[in-house]
Enzyme design. Structure first.
Site, PDB file in Angstrom:
ATOM      1  N   GLU A  98      29.726  -6.178  -3.814  1.00  0.00           N
ATOM      2  CA  GLU A  98      29.334  -4.767  -3.796  1.00  0.00           C
ATOM      3  C   GLU A  98      29.350  -3.948  -5.146  1.00  0.00           C
ATOM      4  O   GLU A  98      30.454  -3.665  -5.345  1.00  0.00           O
ATOM      5  CB  GLU A  98      30.071  -4.000  -2.881  1.00  0.00           C
ATOM      6  CG  GLU A  98      29.603  -2.464  -2.513  1.00  0.00           C
ATOM      7  CD  GLU A  98      30.279  -1.598  -1.669  1.00  0.00           C
ATOM      8  OE1 GLU A  98      30.898  -2.076  -0.777  1.00  0.00           O
ATOM      9  OE2 GLU A  98      30.357  -0.565  -1.886  1.00  0.00           O
ATOM     10  N   HIS A 128      26.963  -2.258  -8.092  1.00  0.00           N
ATOM     11  CA  HIS A 128      25.661  -1.475  -8.084  1.00  0.00           C
ATOM     12  C   HIS A 128      25.114  -1.235  -9.516  1.00  0.00           C
ATOM     13  O   HIS A 128      25.901  -1.150 -10.690  1.00  0.00           O
ATOM     14  CB  HIS A 128      25.939   0.061  -7.502  1.00  0.00           C
ATOM     15  CG  HIS A 128      26.591   0.005  -6.065  1.00  0.00           C
ATOM     16  ND1 HIS A 128      26.013  -0.530  -5.147  1.00  0.00           N
ATOM     17  CD2 HIS A 128      27.851   0.283  -5.448  1.00  0.00           C
ATOM     18  CE1 HIS A 128      26.866  -0.709  -4.177  1.00  0.00           C
ATOM     19  NE2 HIS A 128      27.943  -0.198  -4.268  1.00  0.00           N
ATOM     20  N   HIS A 155      25.770  -0.384   3.847  1.00  0.00           N
ATOM     21  CA  HIS A 155      26.617   0.404   2.510  1.00  0.00           C
ATOM     22  C   HIS A 155      26.603   1.855   3.018  1.00  0.00           C
ATOM     23  O   HIS A 155      25.641   2.239   3.573  1.00  0.00           O
ATOM     24  CB  HIS A 155      26.008   0.058   1.348  1.00  0.00           C
ATOM     25  CG  HIS A 155      26.699   0.693   0.182  1.00  0.00           C
ATOM     26  ND1 HIS A 155      26.666   1.879  -0.134  1.00  0.00           N
ATOM     27  CD2 HIS A 155      27.806   0.216  -0.690  1.00  0.00           C
ATOM     28  CE1 HIS A 155      27.301   2.582  -1.161  1.00  0.00           C
ATOM     29  NE2 HIS A 155      28.056   1.339  -1.684  1.00  0.00           N
ATOM     30  N   ASP A 196      33.036  -2.714  -6.392  1.00  0.00           N
ATOM     31  CA  ASP A 196      32.447  -1.464  -6.063  1.00  0.00           C
ATOM     32  C   ASP A 196      31.894  -0.739  -7.529  1.00  0.00           C
ATOM     33  O   ASP A 196      31.875   0.258  -7.777  1.00  0.00           O
ATOM     34  CB  ASP A 196      33.074  -0.418  -5.247  1.00  0.00           C
ATOM     35  CG  ASP A 196      32.213   0.412  -4.291  1.00  0.00           C
ATOM     36  OD1 ASP A 196      31.086   0.365  -4.770  1.00  0.00           O
ATOM     37  OD2 ASP A 196      32.519   1.054  -3.433  1.00  0.00           O
TER      38      ASP A 196
HETATM   39  C1  GRE Z   1      29.156   3.872  -3.771  1.00  0.00           C
HETATM   40  O1  GRE Z   1      29.941   2.550  -3.592  1.00  0.00           O
HETATM   41  O2  GRE Z   1      27.978   3.595  -3.705  1.00  0.00           O
HETATM   42  C2  GRE Z   1      29.938   5.277  -4.009  1.00  0.00           C
HETATM   43  C3  GRE Z   1      29.109   6.226  -4.403  1.00  0.00           C
HETATM   44  C4  GRE Z   1      29.694   7.376  -4.977  1.00  0.00           C
HETATM   45  C5  GRE Z   1      31.000   7.390  -5.280  1.00  0.00           C
HETATM   46  C6  GRE Z   1      31.797   6.398  -4.905  1.00  0.00           C
HETATM   47  C7  GRE Z   1      31.213   5.074  -4.545  1.00  0.00           C
HETATM   48  O3  GRE Z   1      27.770   6.105  -4.223  1.00  0.00           O
HETATM   49  O4  GRE Z   1      31.875   3.983  -4.380  1.00  0.00           O
HETATM   50 ZN    ZN Z   2      29.527   0.742  -2.999  1.00  0.00          ZN
END
Ligand code: GRE
Ligand code: ZN
Length: 331
Positions: free
Chosen positions: A8, A10, A164, A288
């Protein structure tokens, strides 16, 4: 632990990066923006420093799901996926990809997932909760019957599907009024995503498509803690009340069709609960990034009081199996 695989994780394109802006103080936005746009510099340093061999990358949130116009959603998803494929191509032993999907139109979503898997070599899809379709006030959840042909394609492709989080629409967030601090990852993300996952389980989707593999982050968005209670309420105690459409107890789908990651939930107590409910074979390490630090995730995970056998499964081999990474991994 060296050789961890995280999924996970991004990134953002110029089309989608602004969607992440409201979640953090303005003072940290330049740092966060930089982290989202970067693939091969700081991100790779963080991975090297903390024993992450591979990140399976996905677009930020809500991005595609918040574009009510299906054609535009399709266009931006394709651009993001093409960009991601290029980045992965530069370092395929360090980065792999999950597809962004225009779920506004299940046929387009199936077409794009098929293209990403078969032509771009992606490992699955990641979708940010419900989609706004047609206008900004419409929310569509994927248990609805017109999504089932899409799910048939997901199953046929053997593509893991990461559900997600995103925030509820402001018009649906009355319960949080005056308490904005509860929005986002603090609470609203988990609540929104857990209900969506329960809708999938209760719809009978997994009776029709039993090989679907759905991934939830954050150690299951609270669901491991509540699975017994959901089942108990749906069994004798709930008789005579509206039932769900699925054939088996809800927890059976949870244990059979779901996988969890540790993203953003670096807590041994919560991990142990998840291991007891779903088993160590269905939990995978994730950070994350860039919303959480790789260092926090890795320092916690590497020292967590679990067996070394489970650490290896959760840190690496479960993901390698689920995503069939044997042929791309450096070792
Ligand atoms: C995410 O994991 O997508 C996310 C966000 C915004 C704040 C925290 C977060 O999109 O973990
Ligand atoms: Zn995320």
């Amino acid at each position: 632990m060296k050789g961890k695989i995280a999924l996970e994780e991004h990134f953002a394109t110029e089309d989608t990066v602004a969607d992440s802006r409201g979640f953090f103080a303005e003072s940290v936005w330049p740092e966060l923006r930089g982290r989202l746009i970067d693939i091969h510099d700081n991100r790779l340093c963080q991975m090297d420093r903390h024993g992450v061999e591979m990140m399976i990358l996905s677009l930020n949130a809500p991005a595609i799901q918040a574009i009510p116009d299906s054609a535009l959603a399709y266009d931006i998803a394709r651009r993001a996926n093409d960009f991601l494929a290029e980045q992965v191509g530069r370092r395929p032993t360090r980065f792999q990809a999950l597809a962004a999907l225009p779920m506004q139109d299940p046929e387009l979503a199936a077409t794009e997932l098929t293209r990403c898997i078969n032509e771009l070599g992606f490992k699955g899809g990641l979708v940010n909760g419900f989609s706004q379709v047609g206008d900004a006030e419409t929310m569509v959840y994927y248990d609805l019957p017109h999504y089932w042909p899409f799910w048939a394609v997901v199953e046929r492709l053997d593509a893991p599907f990461y559900l997600h989080p995103r925030n509820p629409l402001p018009s649906q967030a009355k319960i949080y009024e005056g308490h904005d601090w509860l929005l986002g990852p603090t609470w609203a993300f988990g609540q929104e995503t857990a209900v969506h996952a329960l809708r999938l389980m209760g719809s009978g989707l997994f009776d029709s498509y039993p090989r679907l593999a759905i991934i939830l982050g954050h150690l299951g968005e609270g669901l491991p803690f509540s699975m017994w209670r959901v089942d108990n309420r749906c069994s004798w105690i709930g008789k005579g009340r509206p039932g769900h459409a699925a054939k088996k107890p809800i927890s059976e789908y949870f244990r059979t069709n779901f996988h969890l990651t540790t993203s953003g939930n670096f807590r041994t107590q919560a991990l142990l609960n998840a291991i007891l409910e779903i088993g160590a074979d269905r939990i995978m390490f994730s950070t994350d990034w860039p919303f959480e630090n790789v260092s926090d995730a890795a320092n916690w995970f590497d020292a967590a009081d679990i067996s070394e056998a489970d650490r290896l499964k959760i840190g690496r081999t479960n993901a390698a199996k689920l995503f069939r990474l044997g042929q791309v991994s450096a070792r």
